[in-house]
Design a protein around this motif. Structure first.
Motif, PDB file in Angstrom:
ATOM      1  N   GLN A 238      38.810   4.940  85.542  1.00 17.22           N
ATOM      2  CA  GLN A 238      38.575   6.206  86.035  1.00 17.22           C
ATOM      3  C   GLN A 238      39.543   6.928  86.323  1.00 17.22           C
ATOM      4  N   VAL A 239      40.316   6.294  87.275  1.00 23.14           N
ATOM      5  CA  VAL A 239      41.417   7.053  87.943  1.00 23.14           C
ATOM      6  C   VAL A 239      42.549   7.532  86.733  1.00 23.14           C
ATOM      7  N   ALA A 240      42.960   6.580  85.759  1.00 27.11           N
ATOM      8  CA  ALA A 240      43.746   6.811  85.024  1.00 27.11           C
ATOM      9  C   ALA A 240      43.153   8.012  83.939  1.00 27.11           C
ATOM     10  N   GLY A 241      42.031   7.943  83.865  1.00 30.78           N
ATOM     11  CA  GLY A 241      41.324   9.047  82.993  1.00 30.78           C
ATOM     12  C   GLY A 241      41.314  10.444  83.505  1.00 30.78           C
ATOM     13  N   LEU A 242      41.194  10.392  84.858  1.00 32.30           N
ATOM     14  CA  LEU A 242      40.938  11.663  85.623  1.00 32.30           C
ATOM     15  C   LEU A 242      42.568  12.174  85.721  1.00 32.30           C
ATOM     16  N   ALA A 243      43.555  11.055  86.003  1.00 28.59           N
ATOM     17  CA  ALA A 243      44.870  11.611  86.037  1.00 28.59           C
ATOM     18  C   ALA A 243      45.368  12.358  84.790  1.00 28.59           C
ATOM     19  N   ALA A 244      44.724  11.607  83.630  1.00 28.02           N
ATOM     20  CA  ALA A 244      45.433  12.104  82.346  1.00 28.02           C
ATOM     21  C   ALA A 244      44.850  13.438  82.101  1.00 28.02           C
ATOM     22  N   THR A 245      43.519  13.953  82.729  1.00 21.38           N
ATOM     23  CA  THR A 245      42.709  15.181  82.670  1.00 21.38           C
ATOM     24  C   THR A 245      43.589  16.275  83.411  1.00 21.38           C
ATOM     25  N   LEU A 246      44.058  15.643  84.651  1.00 23.72           N
ATOM     26  CA  LEU A 246      44.761  16.585  85.648  1.00 23.72           C
ATOM     27  C   LEU A 246      46.009  16.996  85.023  1.00 23.72           C
ATOM     28  N   SER A 247      46.782  16.048  84.397  1.00 24.05           N
ATOM     29  CA  SER A 247      48.102  16.191  83.881  1.00 24.05           C
ATOM     30  C   SER A 247      47.918  17.079  82.651  1.00 24.05           C
ATOM     31  N   LYS A 248      46.837  17.147  82.054  1.00 25.26           N
ATOM     32  CA  LYS A 248      46.629  17.960  80.667  1.00 25.26           C
ATOM     33  C   LYS A 248      46.579  19.300  81.342  1.00 25.26           C
ATOM     34  N   ALA A 249      46.201  19.539  82.613  1.00 27.24           N
ATOM     35  CA  ALA A 249      45.799  20.875  83.107  1.00 27.24           C
ATOM     36  C   ALA A 249      47.115  21.363  83.901  1.00 27.24           C
ATOM     37  N   GLY A 250      48.087  20.554  83.901  1.00 24.19           N
ATOM     38  CA  GLY A 250      49.347  20.911  84.227  1.00 24.19           C
ATOM     39  C   GLY A 250      49.532  20.362  85.600  1.00 24.19           C
ATOM     40  N   VAL A 251      48.888  19.581  86.154  1.00 20.72           N
ATOM     41  CA  VAL A 251      49.210  18.868  87.693  1.00 20.72           C
ATOM     42  C   VAL A 251      50.228  17.888  87.497  1.00 20.72           C
ATOM     43  N   GLY A 252      51.277  18.031  88.243  1.00 20.53           N
ATOM     44  CA  GLY A 252      52.360  17.006  88.267  1.00 20.53           C
ATOM     45  C   GLY A 252      52.617  16.981  89.847  1.00 20.53           C
ATOM     46  N   LYS A 253      54.051  16.328  89.971  1.00 19.71           N
ATOM     47  CA  LYS A 253      54.606  15.933  91.252  1.00 19.71           C
ATOM     48  C   LYS A 253      54.620  17.192  92.109  1.00 19.71           C
ATOM     49  N   GLY A 254      54.240  17.277  93.377  1.00 18.74           N
ATOM     50  CA  GLY A 254      54.319  18.219  94.295  1.00 18.74           C
ATOM     51  C   GLY A 254      53.152  19.303  94.270  1.00 18.74           C
TER      52      GLY A 254
END
Length: 500
Positions: free
Chosen positions: A37-53
């Protein structure tokens, strides 16, 4: 700083050979399911532009997705900020704007509150998940981990910056003090927008290899049954919770797995601790800390002696001392300001270097709380330098409530002070000078409703005292000690509102 990932990030992600890792009232997950679930949500957030910082926000009631979101943000080297779902849109907007949150996670309730707010939203009630694997990305010790908002002296919430080194230091100290291990199971009833809930009741047991069960909140009618049937070995609470449990009628059935409970956020009267322990048959460990110390600083020991009325001794790897106005240490028995030093002391306040410099001096956190240490290191709190009101563990700064009162247009002057309450510890009480041509009956009818549009319910005064002139000291400031004296003398007939 080391480039390796902090233990508090890695350990909950490792398979534990089956068994429940974390659960709420809807779903239970083992470590493998949680990691997916963590990996899946991380992928969703990454797709939304979330990254380092970046910063990920969540305005949610207690549910497992908050913990998933924390680890997902960390997997992207982003920070996480929890928002109290009871806040109004203006209160929530300050936190979202100040933190520059990239996205906010919502449910049906918070989606409606934030409908007009221009920020990307991820509705977890309709999120179906994505597959993803960001296992090669991990936070560093100096990456920002949590932004926890706490009210400042002006009433405007400040973002307390806690990095992964802070969390590693604090969870290590808690694990040592409480001897947490894989057999421990934490039961959480406190709200997850509090650092106490996140650090003491979730991250510490997970780092120790234990497990966590989340409750929607504290319900005194069902809480003890949940303690008994969940197999909980400990829980953390505020004094109001223990006092309400003490008032339960009937025979108290034992919870054989329970080792202890932790009490913090506000002082608990020594007689109340003794009464609770006698009736329930397990120890309450009263402690002290604040958001700026990543929750902890002192604690009564798990293995006695414990001292009701004292908040205990410094926790492992943390130093506590009493200082004077010049930040110089005072000898045992002297009254002064409590100062804290250790790896748990915050990085600082977000976007507020001056406030940070005033609060953290030469590595020592100036708490603003007054107290004294005895020769053996026991800390007793005697008051606060600031006028903070703590209602059932919730912080209320009078200035914010006073500004809201005056903003109604019905009040020409206002002052808010704390009044002792046997259950909540303290409640806010307002002294009001009515505006021109305003009848008392009009104020009685309108003030509580108008305040509810501006403030969370717990901040609304429980009583209003109408006076003709506000007392002031020689410097022109409102004389709040005089107002507290008026409360004691009961010179005015209060109009009750929002009594809880």
């Amino acid at each position: 700083m080391t480039s390796s990932a902090p233990d508090h990030f890695l350990k909950p992600m490792q398979p534990r050979g089956g068994g429940m890792l974390i659960a709420d009232d809807r779903v239970a997950m083992d470590a493998t399911a949680f990691a997916e679930q963590v990996a899946g949500l991380a992928a969703t957030l990454s797709k939304a532009g979330v990254g380092k910082g970046d910063v990920v926000a969540a305005m949610l009631p207690n549910r497992i997705e908050i913990i998933i979101a924390i680890y997902a943000a960390w997997q992207l080297r982003a920070a996480f900020t929890p928002i109290n779902p009871a806040l109004t849109v203006n209160e929530a907007m300050h936190q979202l704007s100040d933190s520059a949150a990239k996205v906010v996670l919502v449910d049906e309730g918070s989606r409606a509150i934030l409908a007009a707010v221009d920020i990307p939203k991820l509705d977890l009630d309709s999120w179906t998940g994505l597959s993803g694997d960001n296992s090669d990305i991990f936070p560093r010790q100096d990456d920002l981990a949590l932004l926890i908002y706490t009210s400042g002296t002006t009433g405007k919430p400040k973002g307390v910056m806690l990095d992964h080194a802070n969390i590693a230091a604090m969870t290590s100290s808690i694990r040592q003090a409480l001897r947490l291990g894989p057999e421990d199971h934490s039961l959480l009833a406190m709200p997850l927008f509090h650092v106490n809930a996140l650090i003491v009741s979730v991250l510490s047991p997970l780092v120790a290899g234990g497990s966590v069960r989340l409750l929607p909140g504290f319900d005194r009618a069902t809480f003890w049954d949940n303690v008994r049937t969940s197999g909980a070995t400990y829980f953390s609470g505020v004094p109001a919770m223990f006092i309400l449990l003490s008032e339960q009628a009937g025979v108290i059935d034992a919870a054989p797995d329970l080792r202890f409970a932790i009490c913090g956020a506000a002082p608990m009267p020594a007689p109340a601790i003794a009464a609770f322990e006698t009736r329930y048959g397990f120890p309450i460990l009263e402690g002290y800390g604040l958001t700026e110390s990543t929750v902890g600083a002192t604690l009564n020991p798990l293995d006695g002696p414990r001292r009701p009325g004292s908040v205990g001794k410094a926790m492992p790897d943390i130093e506590v001392r009493i200082i004077d106005e010049d930040c110089q240490p005072l000898p045992p028995g002297e009254l002064g300001e409590v100062a804290i030093r250790g790896g748990n002391v915050m990085r600082g306040y977000l976007n507020q270097p001056a406030a940070t410099a005033e609060t953290v001096v030469d590595g020592w956190l100036r708490t603003g709380d007054m107290g004294q240490l005895d020769a053996n290191g026991w800390l007793t709190l005697t008051g606060r330098k600031k006028d903070l009101i703590i209602r059932g563990g919730e912080n209320i700064y009078p200035t914010e409530v006073e500004h809201a009162l005056i903003a109604t247009g019905l009040v020409s002057d206002a002052a808010v002070v704390g009044r002792h309450d046997p259950v909540m510890g303290e409640v806010p009480v307002a002294f009001i000078v009515a505006g021109e041509s305003k009848e008392l009956e009009e104020l009685e009818a309108l003030l509580p409703h108008m305040l509810a549009e501006r403030l969370s319910r717990f901040k609304v005064p429980t009583a209003f005292h109408f006076i003709t002139e506000m007392p002031r000291n020689p410097t022109g400031k409102i004389d709040k000690p005089a107002l507290r004296a008026r409360l004691d003398q009961a010179l005015q007939q209060p109009v009750q509102a929002n009594q809880k």
